[in-house]
Design an enzyme around this catalytic site. Structure first.
Site, PDB file in Angstrom:
ATOM      1  CB  ALA A  63      -0.877  -0.023   1.235  1.00 44.46           C
ATOM      2  N   GLY A 106       0.551  -5.016   0.944  1.00 45.12           N
ATOM      3  CA  GLY A 106      -0.711  -5.091   0.202  1.00 45.12           C
ATOM      4  C   GLY A 106      -0.545  -5.696  -1.190  1.00 45.12           C
ATOM      5  CD  GLU A 109      -2.164  -7.637   3.212  1.00 40.64           C
ATOM      6  OE1 GLU A 109      -1.853  -6.457   2.958  1.00 40.64           O
ATOM      7  OE2 GLU A 109      -2.787  -7.972   4.234  1.00 40.64           O
ATOM      8  CD  GLU A 129       1.974  -5.437   5.465  1.00 36.07           C
ATOM      9  OE1 GLU A 129       2.857  -6.305   5.627  1.00 36.07           O
ATOM     10  OE2 GLU A 129       1.090  -5.515   4.593  1.00 36.07           O
TER      11      GLU A 129
HETATM   12  C1  HXC Z   1       5.010   4.412  -1.435  1.00 34.50           C
HETATM   13  C2  HXC Z   1       6.877   3.433  -2.279  1.00 34.50           C
HETATM   14  C3  HXC Z   1       6.527   2.204  -1.722  1.00 34.50           C
HETATM   15  C4  HXC Z   1       5.305   2.129  -0.992  1.00 34.50           C
HETATM   16  C5  HXC Z   1       8.376   1.941  -2.757  1.00 34.50           C
HETATM   17  N1  HXC Z   1       8.027   3.236  -2.908  1.00 34.50           N
HETATM   18  N2  HXC Z   1       7.478   1.299  -2.028  1.00 34.50           N
HETATM   19  N3  HXC Z   1       6.132   4.536  -2.134  1.00 34.50           N
HETATM   20  N4  HXC Z   1       4.600   3.267  -0.878  1.00 34.50           N
HETATM   21  N5  HXC Z   1       4.863   1.005  -0.459  1.00 34.50           N
HETATM   22  C6  HXC Z   1       8.758   4.272  -3.637  1.00 34.50           C
HETATM   23  C7  HXC Z   1       9.941   4.791  -2.816  1.00 34.50           C
HETATM   24  O1  HXC Z   1       9.519   5.773  -1.889  1.00 34.50           O
HETATM   25  C8  HXC Z   1      10.807   5.348  -3.900  1.00 34.50           C
HETATM   26  O2  HXC Z   1      10.300   6.607  -4.316  1.00 34.50           O
HETATM   27  C9  HXC Z   1      10.603   4.354  -5.046  1.00 34.50           C
HETATM   28  O3  HXC Z   1       9.358   3.730  -4.796  1.00 34.50           O
HETATM   29  C10 HXC Z   1      11.686   3.304  -5.066  1.00 34.50           C
HETATM   30  O4  HXC Z   1      11.857   2.794  -3.775  1.00 34.50           O
HETATM   31  P1  HXC Z   1      13.292   2.735  -3.043  1.00 34.50           P
HETATM   32  O5  HXC Z   1      13.035   2.435  -1.613  1.00 34.50           O
HETATM   33  O6  HXC Z   1      14.089   3.928  -3.367  1.00 34.50           O
HETATM   34  O7  HXC Z   1      13.922   1.471  -3.812  1.00 34.50           O
HETATM   35  P2  HXC Z   1      14.774   0.262  -3.245  1.00 34.50           P
HETATM   36  O8  HXC Z   1      15.858   0.745  -2.331  1.00 34.50           O
HETATM   37  O9  HXC Z   1      15.132  -0.559  -4.428  1.00 34.50           O
HETATM   38  O10 HXC Z   1      13.750  -0.579  -2.318  1.00 34.50           O
HETATM   39  C11 HXC Z   1      12.606  -1.141  -2.874  1.00 34.50           C
HETATM   40  C12 HXC Z   1      11.669  -1.612  -1.736  1.00 34.50           C
HETATM   41  C13 HXC Z   1      11.424  -0.463  -0.775  1.00 34.50           C
HETATM   42  C14 HXC Z   1      12.334  -2.783  -0.982  1.00 34.50           C
HETATM   43  C15 HXC Z   1      10.383  -2.124  -2.389  1.00 34.50           C
HETATM   44  O11 HXC Z   1      10.959   0.664  -1.515  1.00 34.50           O
HETATM   45  C16 HXC Z   1      10.410  -0.744   0.300  1.00 34.50           C
HETATM   46  O12 HXC Z   1      10.747  -1.360   1.315  1.00 34.50           O
HETATM   47  N6  HXC Z   1       9.186  -0.280   0.107  1.00 34.50           N
HETATM   48  C17 HXC Z   1       8.140  -0.398   1.110  1.00 34.50           C
HETATM   49  C18 HXC Z   1       7.613  -1.783   1.176  1.00 34.50           C
HETATM   50  C19 HXC Z   1       6.539  -1.916   2.271  1.00 34.50           C
HETATM   51  O13 HXC Z   1       6.842  -1.669   3.448  1.00 34.50           O
HETATM   52  N7  HXC Z   1       5.334  -2.277   1.889  1.00 34.50           N
HETATM   53  C20 HXC Z   1       4.238  -2.446   2.833  1.00 34.50           C
HETATM   54  C21 HXC Z   1       3.448  -1.176   2.899  1.00 34.50           C
HETATM   55  S1  HXC Z   1       2.175  -1.260   4.084  1.00 34.50           S
HETATM   56  P3  HXC Z   1      11.257   7.861  -4.550  1.00 34.50           P
HETATM   57  O14 HXC Z   1      10.270   8.967  -4.812  1.00 34.50           O
HETATM   58  O15 HXC Z   1      12.081   8.021  -3.310  1.00 34.50           O
HETATM   59  O16 HXC Z   1      12.061   7.445  -5.757  1.00 34.50           O
HETATM   60  C22 HXC Z   1       0.969  -2.140   3.347  1.00 34.50           C
HETATM   61  C23 HXC Z   1      -0.286  -2.332   4.142  1.00 34.50           C
HETATM   62  C24 HXC Z   1      -1.371  -2.971   3.348  1.00 34.50           C
HETATM   63  O17 HXC Z   1       1.083  -2.615   2.262  1.00 34.50           O
HETATM   64  C25 HXC Z   1      -2.631  -3.003   4.119  1.00 34.50           C
HETATM   65  C26 HXC Z   1      -3.839  -2.618   3.305  1.00 34.50           C
HETATM   66  C27 HXC Z   1      -4.005  -1.177   3.011  1.00 34.50           C
END
Ligand code: HXC
Length: 253
Positions: A63, A106, A109, A129
């Site tokens: 998400a 998400g 999911e 998460e």
């Molecule tokens: C918003 C995101 C994002 C996310 C990546 N980006 N994941 N933006 N939401 N979930 C964006 C980053 O901010 C960044 O933008 C660009 O994508 C590339 O990401 P980087 O981190 O710079 O790349 P990298 O170092 O290669 O790492 C990739 C990654 C990491 C491992 C996927 O981005 C990451 O850990 N993302 C979050 C994953 C996460 O925690 N997901 C769960 C979310 S909570 P910029 O602008 O800086 O280039 C969830 C809850 C669901 O899903 C419940 C229902 C609603």
């Protein structure tokens, strides 16, 4: 404006693609609403016999954290994706998630609501998460333990790590791993095989399997627990830290 979700029919196979590559296909409310719209079109189209859900590059990195940082519990509950994800899970045709790159939070999911998951060799999946001060909220705590068993699901959910495609195959999270360039063709092959099966019997079998889950209450309770975490300092800290690209400092409040 950018088309965030693409839908096309290849013969009798529907192909739904998330198209937000700059944010690693992170699922914003808008993206999920567009998926929902497409699902309504698919539901009404008698011609479509199977659906592939996929993306280019990365399946979906979860998400949209930027959109969630400052939400309170009530807003968080409105942000949730469960209605759309339940709709996809209960679609009357077989569904296949074709996963490449990251499928996190998400994003994973979403893949869990599909009947089948095929991954490319570069796929990395997880429910991170917990590292953001929250927990999975779009069915992950309900669907993942059922699929891979509680111990492995607890490891993934409570530690928040990522696993690679071969490990995902080993634990039954995906049913096949193929080279990246073969992923779509492999999903198509499976979709076509399924499409050749008798449609009413297929729909009945899926419905009967899904009925056995009796999970609607659990999904709702997960949503309530998930939204509640948006009243904590740790959720704010975890998500702000992600946006600021720093390590979070959790205080347990
Ligand atoms: C918003 C995101 C994002 C996310 C990546 N980006 N994941 N933006 N939401 N979930 C964006 C980053 O901010 C960044 O933008 C660009 O994508 C590339 O990401 P980087 O981190 O710079 O790349 P990298 O170092 O290669 O790492 C990739 C990654 C990491 C491992 C996927 O981005 C990451 O850990 N993302 C979050 C994953 C996460 O925690 N997901 C769960 C979310 S909570 P910029 O602008 O800086 O280039 C969830 C809850 C669901 O899903 C419940 C229902 C609603």
């Amino acid at each position: 404006m950018e088309n965030l979700v693409l839908y096309e029919k290849v013969g009798v196979i529907g192909v739904l693609k998330i198209n937000r590559p700059k944010a690693f296909n992170a699922l914003s409310r808008e993206v999920v609403d567009l998926i929902d719209e497409k699902l309504e079109i698919i539901k009404a189209d008698e011609e479509v016999r199977a659906l592939i859900v996929t993306s280019d590059g990365n399946f979906a990195a979860g998400a949209d954290i930027v959109a969630m940082v400052e939400l309170g519990p009530e807003e968080a509950s409105k942000f949730l994706f469960s209605d759309t994800f339940n709709k996809l899970e209960n679609l009357g045709i077989p569904t296949i998630a074709a996963i490449c790159g990251y499928a996190l939070g998400g994003g994973l999911e979403l893949a869990l609501t599909c009947d089948f998951r095929i991954a490319s060799e570069d796929a990395k999946v997880g429910l991170p998460e917990i590292t953001l001060g929250i927990m999975p909220g779009a069915g992950g705590t309900v669907r993942l333990p059922r699929l891979i068993g509680e111990a492995k699901a607890k490891e993934m959910i409570m530690l928040g790590g990522q696993i690679k495609a071969d490990e995902a195959l080993r634990i039954g999270l995906v049913s096949k791993v193929v080279p990246k360039e073969e992923l779509f063709d492999e999903a198509m092959k499976l979709a076509e095989k399924l499409a050749a099966r008798p449609k009413l019997a297929l729909k009945a079998a899926k419905k009967s399997i899904n009925n056995g889950r009796e999970q609607a209450n659990a999904i709702q309770r997960e949503a309530d627990i998930w939204s509640g975490l948006f009243a904590t300092q740790d959720q704010k800290e975890g998500m702000r830290a992600f946006v600021d690209k720093r390590k979070p400092q959790y205080v347990g409040k």
